[in-house]
Design an enzyme around this catalytic site. Structure first.
Site, PDB file in Angstrom:
ATOM      1  N   ARG A 145       0.167  -5.574  -1.708  1.00  0.00           N
ATOM      2  CA  ARG A 145      -1.243  -5.337  -1.392  1.00  0.00           C
ATOM      3  C   ARG A 145      -1.540  -3.847  -1.254  1.00  0.00           C
ATOM      4  O   ARG A 145      -2.556  -3.361  -1.752  1.00  0.00           O
ATOM      5  CB  ARG A 145      -1.611  -6.099  -0.116  1.00  0.00           C
ATOM      6  N   ARG A 193       4.851 -21.428 -13.726  1.00  0.00           N
ATOM      7  CA  ARG A 193       4.186 -21.674 -12.450  1.00  0.00           C
ATOM      8  C   ARG A 193       2.662 -21.785 -12.630  1.00  0.00           C
ATOM      9  O   ARG A 193       2.082 -21.106 -13.469  1.00  0.00           O
ATOM     10  CB  ARG A 193       4.564 -20.570 -11.455  1.00  0.00           C
ATOM     11  N   ARG A 247      15.762 -16.560  -3.171  1.00  0.00           N
ATOM     12  CA  ARG A 247      15.921 -17.131  -1.816  1.00  0.00           C
ATOM     13  C   ARG A 247      16.985 -18.233  -1.793  1.00  0.00           C
ATOM     14  O   ARG A 247      17.617 -18.464  -0.760  1.00  0.00           O
ATOM     15  CB  ARG A 247      14.586 -17.641  -1.285  1.00  0.00           C
ATOM     16  N   SER A 252       5.045  -8.919   0.720  1.00  0.00           N
ATOM     17  CA  SER A 252       3.608  -9.245   0.653  1.00  0.00           C
ATOM     18  C   SER A 252       2.759  -8.010   0.928  1.00  0.00           C
ATOM     19  O   SER A 252       1.773  -7.748   0.231  1.00  0.00           O
ATOM     20  CB  SER A 252       3.258 -10.308   1.702  1.00  0.00           C
ATOM     21  N   SER A 283      -3.151 -21.370   0.466  1.00  0.00           N
ATOM     22  CA  SER A 283      -2.384 -20.403  -0.327  1.00  0.00           C
ATOM     23  C   SER A 283      -2.937 -19.000  -0.107  1.00  0.00           C
ATOM     24  O   SER A 283      -4.099 -18.723  -0.405  1.00  0.00           O
ATOM     25  CB  SER A 283      -2.463 -20.756  -1.818  1.00  0.00           C
ATOM     26  N   ARG A 302      12.492 -25.555  -5.621  1.00  0.00           N
ATOM     27  CA  ARG A 302      13.396 -25.270  -4.491  1.00  0.00           C
ATOM     28  C   ARG A 302      13.924 -26.537  -3.832  1.00  0.00           C
ATOM     29  O   ARG A 302      15.015 -26.519  -3.256  1.00  0.00           O
ATOM     30  CB  ARG A 302      12.696 -24.365  -3.462  1.00  0.00           C
ATOM     31  N   GLN A 308      -2.046 -16.476  -1.753  1.00  0.00           N
ATOM     32  CA  GLN A 308      -2.252 -15.831  -3.055  1.00  0.00           C
ATOM     33  C   GLN A 308      -3.625 -16.176  -3.616  1.00  0.00           C
ATOM     34  O   GLN A 308      -4.316 -15.312  -4.156  1.00  0.00           O
ATOM     35  CB  GLN A 308      -1.147 -16.244  -4.029  1.00  0.00           C
ATOM     36  N   ASP A 341       8.260 -19.482   2.797  1.00  0.00           N
ATOM     37  CA  ASP A 341       9.350 -18.723   2.166  1.00  0.00           C
ATOM     38  C   ASP A 341      10.662 -18.844   2.937  1.00  0.00           C
ATOM     39  O   ASP A 341      11.721 -18.469   2.421  1.00  0.00           O
ATOM     40  CB  ASP A 341       8.955 -17.242   2.052  1.00  0.00           C
TER      41      ASP A 341
HETATM   42  C1  S3P Z   1       2.627 -14.822  -0.769  1.00  0.00           C
HETATM   43  C2  S3P Z   1       2.109 -16.075  -0.510  1.00  0.00           C
HETATM   44  C3  S3P Z   1       2.916 -17.290  -0.575  1.00  0.00           C
HETATM   45  C4  S3P Z   1       4.404 -16.976  -0.555  1.00  0.00           C
HETATM   46  C5  S3P Z   1       4.770 -15.844  -1.487  1.00  0.00           C
HETATM   47  C6  S3P Z   1       4.035 -14.596  -1.097  1.00  0.00           C
HETATM   48  C7  S3P Z   1       1.723 -13.673  -0.692  1.00  0.00           C
HETATM   49  O1  S3P Z   1       2.607 -17.961  -1.768  1.00  0.00           O
HETATM   50  O2  S3P Z   1       5.164 -18.105  -0.858  1.00  0.00           O
HETATM   51  O3  S3P Z   1       6.166 -15.595  -1.464  1.00  0.00           O
HETATM   52  O4  S3P Z   1       2.211 -12.527  -0.669  1.00  0.00           O
HETATM   53  O5  S3P Z   1       0.505 -13.899  -0.661  1.00  0.00           O
HETATM   54  P1  S3P Z   1       1.400 -19.033  -1.890  1.00  0.00           P
HETATM   55  O6  S3P Z   1       0.124 -18.328  -1.669  1.00  0.00           O
HETATM   56  O7  S3P Z   1       1.503 -19.581  -3.278  1.00  0.00           O
HETATM   57  O8  S3P Z   1       1.690 -20.064  -0.829  1.00  0.00           O
END
Ligand code: S3P
Length: 434
Positions: free
Chosen positions: A27, A122, A393, A23, A166, A349, A168, A318
């Protein structure tokens, strides 16, 4: 596709260091590409996903030099990105495509973004819809899936109450907010990882937090001023968890896990393990660029098991595959609730866990939003052939489960682990004592 054989182990011993956090690496790579000057990112994630991000940033005009886990990214300011005539390929990475959509929504050029077969299944509506409220011009297949086409638009700030927790979605909006006129605020229904907020601050952008609301002030088309940085990426706790689980399964284990990122929005998994009776100690705590880092000492114990649910879910999302696959080695089994989100990850999953756990002889109740996996009383797992459905995973969780099973476990298409941890099997073999 490579098959990996997993033989039973007696315990885990020695030391291991997980690769750089996925993550955080995404970024840092994106922000460095929008900063002025050259950033040095040390211990950058080995994950294929983060290299997809680097490739996209390079296609958008950033200079990228990779020397093992040392990455140099040269940007020409937030206004310096250039359109790519080729579609940008996010590979298997949801974080790449969703965060980049936020960045590209406010650019003066058209972009196409796509990914592999799993990523194309997705949902992207969760970022497309609020970005359109900001004025973005985005087209998506069936209005929800990649490929995405993002055309130039002038963005305006919005106040957005996210319908789901979320990181993301939050991040895509904050990054778009950099290019919007006014104050963008995102309200989270539950806490999620805050690496975007911390990374933006690290690159010199002011981010305000008031309760569950996160705010960023854009400068309407000139993206704010990001400064190049020299940064160390902490190890990925979501990768470390496979070793925490593996060591915990055997009473004689004694494992040291070096350099693990311990950001409080990521450590809920340690609380879950502690509540199940795991023997994990944090040693040598330190801080690195707004992120907390430490070494973990893990000893074997008898795990109790338990229920994981509600607002815990986004904080351990995760780690849930590993937890579920540990279920048969716990006293009371493991139950996961309120986690329908797991069905739209790199694979479904919940289905992948239920199917492969049953192949190993576990008793599983699969539910729409989770699963219940019976504990030790339901019998010891047997080695089996595992189909990870291309999901890193799932592959790693079952490699760990296989260590304590009777007989040999084979992971089909085992290389998919490289999406987050290319040297996983090598590291696991090194610390597994037979
Ligand atoms: C992540 C946010 C999570 C996570 C992903 C990484 C990120 O997803 O499951 O592996 O780096 O912001 P979601 O925002 O869809 O929950």
């Amino acid at each position: 596709m490579k098959k990996q054989t997993i033989l039973p182990a007696k315990y885990l011993t020695g030391a291991v260091e997980p690769p750089g956090d996925k993550s955080i690496s995404h970024r840092y790579a994106m922000l460095a590409a929008m900063a002025e000057g050259t950033s040095e990112l040390r211990h950058f994630a080995a994950a294929a996903d983060c290299h997809s991000t680097l490739d996209c940033m390079k296609a958008l005009g950033a200079g990228v030099e990779v020397d093992k886990d040392n990455v140099k990214v040269t940007g020409r300011g937030a206004e310096g990105l250039k359109g790519s005539w080729r579609a940008l390929d996010a590979g298997n990475s949801g974080t790449t495509i969703r965060l980049l959509t936020g960045i590209l929504a406010g650019q003066a050029f058209t972009s196409k973004l796509t990914g592999d077969a799993s990523l194309q299944k997705r949902p992207m509506g969760r970022v497309v819809s609020p970005l359109r409220q900001m004025g973005a011009d985005i087209r998506a297949r069936e209005d929800n899936f990649a490929p995405l086409e993002i055309r130039p638009a002038k963005l305006r700030a919005i106040h957005y109450k996210m319908p789901m927790p979320s990181a993301q979605v939050k991040s895509a909006l904050l990054l778009a907010g950099l290019f919007a006129e006014g104050l963008t605020s995102v309200i989270e229904p539950a806490r999620t990882r805050d690496h975007t907020e911390l990374a933006l601050e690290e690159f010199g952008i002011d981010v305000q937090k008031h309760g569950s609301s996160i705010q960023i002030r854009g400068s309407g088309g000139n993206g704010g001023r990001l400064q190049a940085r020299s940064l160390d990426v902490p190890g990925d706790i979501s990768s470390a968890v496979f070793f925490i689980a593996a060591a915990s399964m055997f009473p004689d284990s004694n494992l040291l896990i070096h350099n693990v990122g311990l950001n409080p929005t990521r450590t809920a998994i340690l609380d879950v393990f502690a509540s199940m009776g795991a023997a994990i100690k944090v040693v040598a705590l330190r801080s690195a660029h707004g992120e907390v880092v430490g070494d973990l000492s893990v000893k074997g114990t008898s795990l109790k098991g338990g229920i994981v649910e509600k607002e815990q879910i986004p904080l351990v999302i995760d780690e849930l595959p590993m937890l579920a696959a540990l279920g048969p080695y716990t006293e009371e089994g493991i139950e996961i609730r309120d986690a329908a989100e797991l069905r739209v990850k790199e694979s479904d999953r919940i289905a992948a866990l239920a199917e492969n756990l049953r192949r190993m002889g576990a008793t599983v109740d699969e539910r729409p939003d989770g699963l219940r996996v019976e504990g030790r009383k339901a019998g010891r797992l047997r080695g089996a052939e595992i189909d990870p459905r291309g999901d890193h995973r799932i592959a790693m969780a079952f490699a760990v489960a296989g260590l304590a099973a009777e007989g040999t476990t084979t992971i089909r298409d085992a290389d998919c682990a490289g999406v987050s941890y290319p040297k996983f099997y090598e590291d696991l073999e090194r610390v597994a004592e037979r």
